[in-house]
Design an enzyme around this catalytic site. Structure first.
Site, PDB file in Angstrom:
ATOM      1  N   ASP A 297     -10.410   0.185  -2.164  1.00 32.59           N
ATOM      2  CA  ASP A 297      -9.626   0.000  -0.949  1.00 32.59           C
ATOM      3  C   ASP A 297     -10.530  -0.699   0.081  1.00 32.59           C
ATOM      4  O   ASP A 297     -11.737  -0.850  -0.123  1.00 32.59           O
ATOM      5  CB  ASP A 297      -9.062   1.323  -0.426  1.00 32.59           C
ATOM      6  CG  ASP A 297      -7.860   1.085   0.484  1.00 32.59           C
ATOM      7  OD1 ASP A 297      -7.621  -0.075   0.882  1.00 32.59           O
ATOM      8  OD2 ASP A 297      -7.143   2.042   0.809  1.00 32.59           O
TER       9      ASP A 297
HETATM   10  C1  BGC Z   1      -5.045   0.413   2.883  1.00 40.61           C
HETATM   11  C2  BGC Z   1      -4.420  -0.078   1.594  1.00 40.61           C
HETATM   12  C3  BGC Z   1      -4.109  -1.537   1.690  1.00 40.61           C
HETATM   13  C4  BGC Z   1      -5.369  -2.303   2.036  1.00 40.61           C
HETATM   14  C5  BGC Z   1      -5.187  -3.781   2.108  1.00 40.61           C
HETATM   15  C6  BGC Z   1      -6.171  -0.480   3.347  1.00 40.61           C
HETATM   16  O1  BGC Z   1      -6.582  -0.156   4.624  1.00 40.61           O
HETATM   17  O2  BGC Z   1      -5.493   1.725   2.708  1.00 40.61           O
HETATM   18  O3  BGC Z   1      -3.269   0.662   1.319  1.00 40.61           O
HETATM   19  O4  BGC Z   1      -3.551  -1.984   0.481  1.00 40.61           O
HETATM   20  O5  BGC Z   1      -5.829  -1.838   3.280  1.00 40.61           O
HETATM   21  O6  BGC Z   1      -4.456  -4.177   3.187  1.00 40.61           O
END
Ligand code: BGC
Length: 722
Positions: free
Chosen positions: A268
């Site tokens: 993530d």
């Molecule tokens: C979130 C994810 C997301 C990623 C990309 C993160 O902060 O937890 O769910 O897919 O950002 O935008």
């Protein structure tokens, strides 16, 4: 993958320098690749310690840019990448791309996997035309804590239902072939257990036994993997005191070995770097090594890999083979997506123009929004009569267009149909009175007074209340889950008029509704309903569509009960039947049960259940019991009922939940119509994780329940003989 293609990828890897390989493992936002930054080391690059050539070697892009810009970025990148390796564009396409469907929690309340699949397909068509290849969806995290802002992205508290929806999303996006330019590759997230963050505070510690993890939390990710999800994203939290992103057991043992997942694992956002804050790595170097060893192939938006992996290999600390393995998976993904054949796959400015927000998608959004709404209370005010005189819509959502909900991709508030617009389209300007009364979080006495005056002029009132979408999203946990600001006060002032009033709620999580539910004659949960929200609400208020949504997450009486979920254990001291006991598991001030349980939802008609029967009282493995029940529409309107089958294992070698959803059927019945509904109960449905984590069933007595929700229904015992 065909031999020849595999060989081509292997040749590419052989020809790549270590630096180039490591760069493939980095994901950056589009601005790093834009022509604007040509030849210049920009601020963000400097901040991340990146070198100039990163824009011709980094492997993937985070965020959508639209078809033309995607084509431009790809062209420029390929003109500089020595090996002709195309970029892969990934983005959060969560509940629609330009046409926004209701938030996932809402969609799950439809209990309609086909519609959800269709929405994912529509989202894939739109996003791929805009140049996206991979979506960071579905979010398969099981949720029990409405304080957590991200419950809006989840499909609820039940592992079985979550698994069905995770599969539906994957099927919809990938449509059996991620090589087709209309489809997206799905990245299931957040692996694992992110929904169990302590106290509902985002990013917080998760401490969970392996049995609980496997029994409740893992099934939906596993289902997505079985359905063929091409990628998986690690979660921000710890699992058994090790951050998921550095968790060898989770990523290598469970995901890769046990489940046989051979797609891409992506961290993530910043999660590789965050293992330092968690306290399992002293610095970026250790963070990079640990995440790589755990099996994270792509680092999202931080630069520990590109900064440290080369040196770690040179110093003999890390085997280059680990990097080759990760790069191979990334190249395989690009190959499967068809990017080597056509790096512009899908991106099409003309098609983008035509397909984004097209009528067909809007229509689907309207249908899905109506199916997602849950009627929580109705003293007979609903449905509204078509010949109604003047109608007042009062509250901060009376004419608000911020009804798309978080993660709304390329969707624009201005393109959403507000409740006022929907109502005016139905009744005409003259019959609709609008007064905001207060803001979501603020308001004055005078505004409330004026709203009450406005409401006095109407024959019926719709109170349009809720949370701001920014209150139920990432990093948006709330300790008080009541209606914000002065909305309760506004509602009470309006309700005191004693007019026929229905409260319509816009929100992303179960709220504490005790007081409101007591006072309002009718309560309709519309969530964040998406682009067609206003029209869909009006469809439901007037009964053009008879609501049939059923909650997939319990609504607590109050925050002090959390977590409260239906598939819990019995204590050793459950509520006694008599009233003479004192020492049993309870609160002194509220019931143990939620205000509205899982599976709950009303209709404008009524249904009666009768003749629940099992065709036999016992079975052996390989056999099945048929459970049947007669459902009758006893009201005066056509309506849909979700007939739910739950099972309880009375005695196991480990404690079993008081009820578990095992099957359901959604059926539509005409007034007076009766239908016999049958479910097959089989031995695999009775299996669970034993103490040693093996999955087995155990002989003994079970109870089958059939009913309209997790708290009601009829029951019959049966035996499994082994
Ligand atoms: C979130 C994810 C997301 C990623 C990309 C993160 O902060 O937890 O769910 O897919 O950002 O935008």
């Amino acid at each position: 993958m065909m031999q020849e293609k595999q060989q081509r990828l292997e040749n590419i890897i052989k020809a790549m320098t270590l630096k180039e390989k490591v760069a493939q493992m980095l994901q950056l936002s589009p601005s790093f690749f834009d022509s604007k930054s040509e030849g210049v080391i920009t601020g963000p690059m400097l901040d991340m310690g990146l070198e100039e050539d990163i824009d011709s070697n980094a492997g993937s892009v985070l965020g959508w840019v639209g078809a033309q810009r995607a084509i431009d970025i790809q062209t420029r990148y390929l003109s500089k990448n020595r090996h002709g390796i195309p970029l892969v564009f990934m983005a959060d396409v969560i509940h629609g791309f330009r046409t926004i469907f209701p938030i996932p929690l809402a969609m799950s309340c439809s209990w309609d996997t086909e519609l959800v699949e269709a929405s994912a397909q529509a989202a894939a068509r739109e996003a791929s035309a805009a140049g996206v290849h991979v979506t960071f969806s579905p979010m398969a995290d099981l949720v029990r804590d409405p304080r957590w802002g991200r419950v809006m992205e989840a499909t609820g508290e039940d592992p079985y239902l979550n698994s069905l929806f995770a599969r539906a999303f994957v099927r919809g996006y990938q449509n059996n072939d991620i090589g087709e330019p209309d489809n997206l590759a799905a990245c299931v997230k957040h692996f694992a257990g992110y929904g169990a963050s302590e106290a509902g505070r985002d990013y917080n510690t998760v401490d969970i036994s392996e049995r609980m993890l496997r029994e409740y939390y893992l099934p939906a990710y596993k289902a997505a993997v079985e359905e063929g999800a091409a990628l998986i994203m690690t979660s921000f939290n710890t699992i058994n005191s090790i951050p998921a992103t550095a968790n060898v057991w989770l990523l290598r043992e469970v995901l890769r070995k046990e489940w046989g997942f051979n797609g891409v694992v992506i961290s993530d956002w910043g999660a590789v770097n965050e293992v330092i804050n968690h306290g399992v790595a002293a610095d970026g170097r250790e963070a990079a090594e640990k995440s790589l060893r755990a099996g994270v192939d792509i680092e999202m938006m931080t630069s520990e890999y590109v900064t440290h992996l080369e040196k770690l290999v040179a110093g003999g600390k890390v085997e280059e083979a680990l990097i080759d393995e990760a790069v191979m998976r990334i190249l395989e993904l690009k190959e499967r997506l068809g990017l080597f054949e056509n790096p512009y796959r899908g991106a099409d400015p003309e098609k983008e123009e035509k397909i984004l927000l097209c009528d067909e998608h809007r229509k689907l959004a309207r249908t899905l929004a109506t199916r997602s709404m849950v009627l929580l209370k109705n003293d007979g005010v609903l449905p509204l009569a078509p010949e109604i005189g003047k109608l007042a819509i009062i509250g901060p959502y009376a004419d608000a267009n911020h009804i798309l909900g978080g993660w709304c991709g390329d969707g624009y508030d201005e393109e959403a149909v507000t409740l006022r617009q929907g109502m005016v389209a139905r009744l005409g300007e003259d019959r609709v009175i609008i007064a905001q009364g207060c803001g979501i979080t603020d308001g004055t006495d005078e505004d409330i007074r004026m709203a009450v005056e406005a409401a006095k002029k109407a024959e019926a009132i719709v109170l349009a209340l809720g949370e701001h979408p920014g209150m139920s999203a990432e990093a948006c946990s709330r300790a008080f889950i009541t209606l914000p600001g002065r909305q309760q006060e506004l509602a009470e002032a309006v309700l005191r008029l004693g007019k026929p009033t229905v409260t319509v709620l816009f929100n992303g999580r179960p709220l504490e509704l005790r007081d409101l539910a007591e006072k309002t004659p009718a309560l309709l949960e519309v969530w964040f309903p998406g682009t067609e929200g206003g029209n869909a609400i009006v469809d439901v208020l007037f009964g053009d569509y008879n609501p049939a949504g059923r909650l997939t997450m319990s609504f607590p009486y109050t925050v002090g009960q959390i977590p409260v979920y239906y598939n819990c254990f019995s204590t050793g001291r459950p509520e006694p039947r008599g009233n003479d006991a004192h020492f049993y598991s309870r609160y002194l001030d509220i019931p143990n049960t939620p205000l509205y349980p899982f599976g709950y939802g009303l209709s404008y008609t009524t249904f009666a259940y009768s003749d629940f029967a099992l065709n036999r009282g016992e079975m052996r493995p390989g056999e099945e019991i048929t459970a049947s029940v007669t459902v009758t529409n006893t009201g005066s309107r056509e309506g849909e009922e979700v007939v739910q089958l739950y099972i309880r294992d009375i005695s196991g070698s480990v404690v079993r939940p008081v009820r578990e959803l095992k099957a359901f059927q959604k059926l539509s019945l005409q007034p007076g119509e009766t239908r016999k509904v049958s479910f097959a109960i089989t031995e695999p449905m009775l299996r669970f994780h034993l103490w040693d984590q093996s999955v087995q069933s155990e002989a003994g007595r079970f109870i089958a329940y059939v009913g309209p929700n997790s708290a009601e229904g009829m029951e019959i015992d049966f035996m499994l003989i082994k």
